[in-house]
Design a protein around this motif. Sequence first.
Motif, PDB file in Angstrom:
ATOM      1  N   ASP A  16      44.731  38.234  45.713  1.00 64.52           N
ATOM      2  CA  ASP A  16      45.714  40.300  45.895  1.00 64.52           C
ATOM      3  C   ASP A  16      44.519  41.232  45.842  1.00 64.52           C
ATOM      4  O   ASP A  16      44.093  41.373  44.656  1.00 64.52           O
ATOM      5  N   ALA A  17      45.162  42.096  47.020  1.00 57.97           N
ATOM      6  CA  ALA A  17      44.282  43.422  46.422  1.00 57.97           C
ATOM      7  C   ALA A  17      44.776  44.142  45.103  1.00 57.97           C
ATOM      8  O   ALA A  17      44.613  45.250  44.437  1.00 57.97           O
ATOM      9  N   LYS A  18      45.978  43.928  44.478  1.00 53.08           N
ATOM     10  CA  LYS A  18      46.719  44.358  43.566  1.00 53.08           C
ATOM     11  C   LYS A  18      45.467  44.240  41.827  1.00 53.08           C
ATOM     12  O   LYS A  18      46.247  44.514  40.752  1.00 53.08           O
ATOM     13  N   PHE A  19      45.201  43.396  42.397  1.00 54.63           N
ATOM     14  CA  PHE A  19      44.099  42.892  41.251  1.00 54.63           C
ATOM     15  C   PHE A  19      43.392  43.817  39.888  1.00 54.63           C
ATOM     16  O   PHE A  19      42.747  43.707  40.858  1.00 54.63           O
ATOM     17  N   ASP A  20      43.481  43.982  38.868  1.00 55.53           N
ATOM     18  CA  ASP A  20      42.666  45.261  38.707  1.00 55.53           C
ATOM     19  C   ASP A  20      41.995  43.823  36.963  1.00 55.53           C
ATOM     20  O   ASP A  20      42.528  43.311  36.158  1.00 55.53           O
ATOM     21  N   VAL A  21      40.720  44.155  37.218  1.00 55.80           N
ATOM     22  CA  VAL A  21      39.936  43.313  36.183  1.00 55.80           C
ATOM     23  C   VAL A  21      40.427  44.460  34.183  1.00 55.80           C
ATOM     24  O   VAL A  21      40.087  43.983  33.426  1.00 55.80           O
ATOM     25  N   ASP A  22      40.750  45.244  34.671  1.00 55.66           N
ATOM     26  CA  ASP A  22      41.450  46.547  33.267  1.00 55.66           C
ATOM     27  C   ASP A  22      43.195  45.554  32.724  1.00 55.66           C
ATOM     28  O   ASP A  22      42.746  46.367  31.624  1.00 55.66           O
ATOM     29  N   GLN A  23      43.285  44.954  33.542  1.00 57.30           N
ATOM     30  CA  GLN A  23      44.775  44.507  33.525  1.00 57.30           C
ATOM     31  C   GLN A  23      44.853  43.345  33.131  1.00 57.30           C
ATOM     32  O   GLN A  23      45.609  42.519  32.569  1.00 57.30           O
ATOM     33  N   LEU A  24      43.523  42.491  32.445  1.00 59.72           N
ATOM     34  CA  LEU A  24      43.547  40.906  32.006  1.00 59.72           C
ATOM     35  C   LEU A  24      44.871  40.609  31.212  1.00 59.72           C
ATOM     36  O   LEU A  24      45.335  39.197  30.783  1.00 59.72           O
ATOM     37  N   HIS A  25      44.950  41.851  29.794  1.00 57.64           N
ATOM     38  CA  HIS A  25      45.956  41.647  29.022  1.00 57.64           C
ATOM     39  C   HIS A  25      46.920  41.508  29.649  1.00 57.64           C
ATOM     40  O   HIS A  25      47.715  40.559  28.452  1.00 57.64           O
ATOM     41  N   GLN A  26      47.515  41.659  30.949  1.00 55.73           N
ATOM     42  CA  GLN A  26      49.311  40.774  30.309  1.00 55.73           C
ATOM     43  C   GLN A  26      48.976  39.826  31.884  1.00 55.73           C
ATOM     44  O   GLN A  26      50.236  39.767  32.137  1.00 55.73           O
ATOM     45  N   TYR A  27      47.577  39.921  32.026  1.00 53.72           N
ATOM     46  CA  TYR A  27      47.406  38.294  33.512  1.00 53.72           C
ATOM     47  C   TYR A  27      47.647  36.640  32.749  1.00 53.72           C
ATOM     48  O   TYR A  27      47.225  36.807  31.195  1.00 53.72           O
TER      49      TYR A  27
END
Length: 295
Positions: A16-27
Amino acid sequence: MNTTTAGYKLIKKIKDAKFDVDQLHQYNLLLQVGVRDLQVSIIDSSSNRTLLLEDYVLPSVKTYKELQSNLENLFADHHLLMAGFWKTVKVSIKNNKFSLVPSSLFVKEAMVDYLRLNAKINTETEEILYYKHIKSDAICVFAMNKVLHNWFTNLYPNAEVGFIHQSSSLIEGAINFAKINKKDSMYLYIDRFKLHIVTLRNGQLEYYNQFGIKQFSEYIRYIMLVMKGLNKSQQKSDVVIWGYIGKQSPHYNEFYKFIKNISFGDRPEYLKFGFVFDEVQDHHFFDLYSMHLCS
């Protein structure tokens, strides 16, 4: 790297285009491991949006040592799977070393005895684990290779790592689906060379089992066997199907010859999917998605 020589092959990837590698801590990272396959999904815990789906086959694996080696190659080549900052990591094991025990009868010290009723167990090489179901009165006791268990645990020292058995995600997923659809049905999951059957009565787990499949006729034979054993009507029973089967496939047409009230299951309503997932049929990867229910 040539992924074939590394022992694995990627056969499906959706990102998905909304994937953000800087947000792994909430994934939340979901990993489902079979003897010859691996499925990966990443869920945003804040929005329940599915951000990544990957399906791999490990065609040449014959031993746990080879499985371990191929997984190590795959993870080493993967820019995300080696990251250590996930909110949670869930690992689902696909094997036939499991036993479902009513919670009122469960004794933790007897876990090996439960398993030995159904499978050969080696406590020196296998970790014995259990999972308490949320929406049923069952506790799933299961075994997995100790080296594999320790590898996953050590791989993600900063995350909460939980282990479940594939049967648990299918059971939780079926119960959730029945609650939304307001009817008890027989639920089928067609895996690679395996059939899973779940039935519910009054919204509660009535039956679960899995069957190894070598030729298509065995699917029908096992379904009819379970229907007969549970006194279910071949003509009147509602049957819902998920898994690796196409809506226009000859195999589905064969199912329809024997089961009139058969339909494909939907994607779970508790997860959100962007338009990029439209290329995946709604009834695929139900076991992987249902891991989200298992906490």
